[in-house]
Design a protein around this motif. Sequence first.
Motif, short mmCIF file in Angstrom:
data_model
loop_
_atom_site.label_atom_id
_atom_site.label_comp_id
_atom_site.label_asym_id
_atom_site.label_seq_id
_atom_site.Cartn_x
_atom_site.Cartn_y
_atom_site.Cartn_z
N ALA A 14 0.87 -1.19 0.00
CA ALA A 14 0.00 0.00 0.00
C ALA A 14 0.89 1.22 0.00
O ALA A 14 1.76 1.36 0.86
N VAL A 15 0.71 2.08 -0.99
CA VAL A 15 1.49 3.33 -1.04
C VAL A 15 0.53 4.50 -0.83
O VAL A 15 -0.63 4.42 -1.21
N PRO A 16 1.02 5.55 -0.20
CA PRO A 16 0.13 6.66 0.15
C PRO A 16 -0.24 7.53 -1.05
O PRO A 16 0.18 8.68 -1.16
N VAL A 17 -1.02 6.98 -1.95
CA VAL A 17 -1.49 7.73 -3.10
C VAL A 17 -3.02 7.59 -3.11
O VAL A 17 -3.52 6.48 -2.98
N PRO A 18 -3.73 8.73 -3.21
CA PRO A 18 -5.18 8.66 -3.12
C PRO A 18 -5.79 7.67 -4.10
O PRO A 18 -5.34 7.54 -5.24
N LEU A 44 7.48 4.08 -7.89
CA LEU A 44 6.16 4.26 -8.50
C LEU A 44 6.32 5.39 -9.51
O LEU A 44 6.53 6.54 -9.13
N GLY A 45 6.25 5.03 -10.78
CA GLY A 45 6.56 6.01 -11.81
C GLY A 45 7.99 6.46 -11.61
O GLY A 45 8.90 5.64 -11.45
N SER A 46 8.18 7.76 -11.53
CA SER A 46 9.55 8.25 -11.36
C SER A 46 9.88 8.46 -9.89
O SER A 46 10.96 8.91 -9.56
N ARG A 47 8.90 8.15 -9.02
CA ARG A 47 9.14 8.44 -7.60
C ARG A 47 9.56 7.19 -6.85
O ARG A 47 9.36 6.08 -7.29
N VAL A 48 10.12 7.43 -5.66
CA VAL A 48 10.36 6.33 -4.73
C VAL A 48 9.53 6.63 -3.50
O VAL A 48 9.60 7.72 -2.95
N LEU A 49 8.71 5.69 -3.09
CA LEU A 49 7.79 5.93 -1.98
C LEU A 49 7.98 4.90 -0.89
O LEU A 49 8.44 3.78 -1.14
N THR A 50 7.60 5.29 0.31
CA THR A 50 7.53 4.32 1.39
C THR A 50 6.16 3.67 1.32
O THR A 50 5.16 4.36 1.16
N GLY A 51 6.12 2.37 1.41
CA GLY A 51 4.84 1.68 1.43
C GLY A 51 4.80 0.68 2.57
O GLY A 51 5.80 0.44 3.23
N PRO A 90 10.93 -4.18 -8.76
CA PRO A 90 11.46 -4.74 -7.51
C PRO A 90 11.29 -3.78 -6.33
O PRO A 90 11.26 -2.57 -6.50
N VAL A 91 11.20 -4.35 -5.16
CA VAL A 91 11.27 -3.58 -3.93
C VAL A 91 12.69 -3.03 -3.83
O VAL A 91 13.66 -3.76 -4.05
N ILE A 92 12.83 -1.75 -3.55
CA ILE A 92 14.17 -1.17 -3.48
C ILE A 92 14.83 -1.49 -2.15
O ILE A 92 16.00 -1.82 -2.07
N ASP A 93 14.07 -1.40 -1.11
CA ASP A 93 14.67 -1.65 0.19
C ASP A 93 13.58 -2.06 1.17
O ASP A 93 12.43 -1.65 1.05
N LEU A 94 14.01 -2.85 2.13
CA LEU A 94 13.11 -3.27 3.19
C LEU A 94 13.51 -2.47 4.42
O LEU A 94 14.67 -2.47 4.82
N LEU A 95 12.56 -1.74 5.00
CA LEU A 95 12.92 -0.84 6.10
C LEU A 95 12.78 -1.48 7.47
O LEU A 95 13.36 -1.00 8.44
N ALA A 132 6.37 8.52 9.50
CA ALA A 132 6.76 7.15 9.18
C ALA A 132 6.88 6.94 7.67
O ALA A 132 7.57 6.06 7.22
N TRP A 133 6.20 7.78 6.90
CA TRP A 133 6.28 7.62 5.46
C TRP A 133 7.54 8.23 4.88
O TRP A 133 8.02 7.82 3.85
N VAL A 134 8.01 9.26 5.52
CA VAL A 134 9.15 9.95 4.95
C VAL A 134 10.36 9.06 5.00
O VAL A 134 10.60 8.39 5.99
#
Length: 838
Positions: A14-18, A44-51, A90-95, A132-134
Amino acid sequence: MPTSPTPPRHVRVAVPVPALESLTYRVPPEQPYPVVGARVLVPLGSRVLTGIVVELPDGPPEGGTGHEGESRDDAPARPAPAVAGNEIKPVIDLLDSEPFLPSEIVQLAAWTAEYYACGIGEAMAAAMPPRAWVESERYVRLTDIGRLRQADQRGARRDLLERLTDGRPRRVGQIASQGAGHATLLALAREGLVEITMPLTGSAAAFRTVRVATLTAQGHEIAALDSSNCAGARLGGRQREALALLAGAPDGLDTPVLAQHGIPSATLARLAGLGLVSFARRRLERDPFQTGASTASDNKPAMTLTLEQQAALERLRSIAGAGAYGAALLHGVTGSGKTELYLRLASEIRARGRSVLLLVPEIALTPAVAGQFRTAFGERVAIQHSGLADGERYDQWHRIRRGDVDVVVGTRSAVFAPLRGVGLIVVDEEHDGSYKQEESPRYNGRDLAVVRARQAGALVVLGSATPSLESYQNAVSGRYTLVALERRILDRPLAEVRVVDMREEYAAGGPDVILSRPLREALLTRLERAEQAIVLLNRRGFATAIFCRQCGATLECPNCSISLTVHRAARRARCHYCNYSLAVPKACAACGGAFLEQTGFGTERVEAEVIEACPGARVTRLDRDTIRRRGAMARALAAFARREIDVLVGTQMIAKGHDFPFVTLVGVVSADIGLGLADFRASERTFQLLTQVAGRAGRGDLPGEALIQTIHPGHYSILHACRQDYRTFFSEELSFRQAMRYPPAISLVNVIVKGRSSQQAMQDAGGLVEALRRGGAPYRVLGPAPAPLARLKGEHRAQFFIKGTNRGAMRRALLAVLDARPELKRRTIVDVDPMSVL
Ligand code: ADP
Ligand code: ZN
């Protein structure tokens, strides 16, 4: 180096996109398979997001968490996953190596997304602590265990630990890039040899800090010397005083405290320049109750429950005793002692080793209940509400997550608190509108509390003197157990309520009368007797409109279809929806005439009238305008509790759960303003407000009186509120809702389509309505029509309703129609179980 091929491993994130559902990513072989609730970095697209990982389509990792690059050829055959774009990224990183959000909370948020028809990431975001998302910088440091076991480690693990032996935290990126990699780091973290933390980057402001001065070693020496000594003699009087004060405070003193002792910061700076004083910053753990109005007396002797309370507790206890889900509606008149029941239940549940969640409408407005929990459970309580600074909220959230607390008190979002082993959830003032979030996700905290209780096998208690129609209906139908408290504590009578027919007042005193004769007299009597009064008007400002007597134009907000309210103290005309304001004009903008007249009135005007009617009275006003400054609300309430204020004038915020024993009069000005609104809950809201505010009077030993000014003395919500007769109101209101097909008789979804012009909004809404009607499913669609607020913040709004009994079918049909028009979906507000349809 080719690795042996491993079967694909996927996660749904789940990514924080409406309005977005969860997306599938693949986990590269060198990364461990994450757990549900862990945070991941994803493209996601050109962005990297926390999910947040919400689902493991390939099954759970074995043995808790997978090991690096482990082959999983035992994995079951899996269906083709839904994909973000054409290929699975791919998942970039596991936090996190452990769930960041506990799985129950992930479930609850997923339920929220489904039920309220919003994106799953939006719902997860509601459950997350601030920040927590940042992707703030993560640091790793050696733990005590790591230090002990360092010598046993080999290879990459040993190298990594060695680089941390000096005890300093290092940036994860830096450590991970030097050979060992994330996998090793996460493995070590799972085993507890290192700890990964996420400090708040660039956010010192998130915490309130204070500067602390301490003596340096040299400072101590000088302070110890007699002032006749030449080293000391060179110092000024203030400087010597400062040294003496500091010498007595081994932990140093806050600079504000020193200032109170007459030591300005300049003196301290000079001492620091001489090397005698040093400074540090200490974080203030702000206790929300420190400044809170202690309206309930703190040293109450342990009270004996009344027979009625005892019987109620007995019933609640028997439901809780089953250790399974149970729901009760505690319908207790104002002042019947509901809080005491919450407290007793809470301590029993804690004694059984389970935790307690208390939801309150708004902490600043209802400090009494939260304060009593704090007094009763001390350090084991965490507070969660939006009035806390981000850093404080973050801290509290992590205290809960770590299991340091077993009682959480908070506003609606606290329903997502990561509390373990919940055994009791109390929703105080369950009817209150502030449980409903009026932005996406548009959830109702009370309803989620019930869902959470069912999930946790807990008892949920909904408490109110004026239950919502929905909850009472659930009690009548047997879904909830109805527990009633019919009498006030010590059989104190309910306030005597009198209706003042304003039509008679206008006939006698002209159309501009604001305070009726009976209300003026009653106020003066209270002042003579040194008792207190509350005057309520649920509308702020001085005048509610400006119009031109020459051309008839009214001054409207340029962005919203609403007239501007005059705020006299600020000398501005302001929009209460978008906050647009301008200086109160002297001439009409339409015709240039200088004959502007102000009409209608709000709390600011009532305050002025009370001051005029009661010479010498100490009058204070409480509304959104006067509480803008942090703590202003708590200060005013505390002063009122100390009887330093005679009359409190305010909006509905003074009608809530306060308990002031010396208030013997409540006046309601324009009790009917809410009734004019085109909202199916208008009567319910009016009834609740009047009953609640009347319940503020006569809570001590002195009997109370309420005066209700209205031009509709015969309206049923006013009549029944005067008699404080909930049940009759309920049955009349329920038949109205049944006849008009409104909740709780049916389910309602309110849909608002926004557009650049009213035609566009209406046309687009019309298209959706048509598509829905074609579906032919078991629901009715009403509309579209221009929304009551046809223009808001510059956008035009059209509205339609879906009514039916199968909420699931309604929601699915609507989503199907919207998914076919993504561009329109972005401009559409979907409100399931709306609190207000304006
Ligand atoms: P409610 O929330 O139902 O409006 P409160 O819980 O605020 O009522 O209780 C009203 C007052 O009665 C409070 O001051 C409370 O301390 C007091 N009270 C509650 N139970 C008892 C009792 N059993 N004996 C004496 N006083 C009580
Ligand atoms: Zn506006």
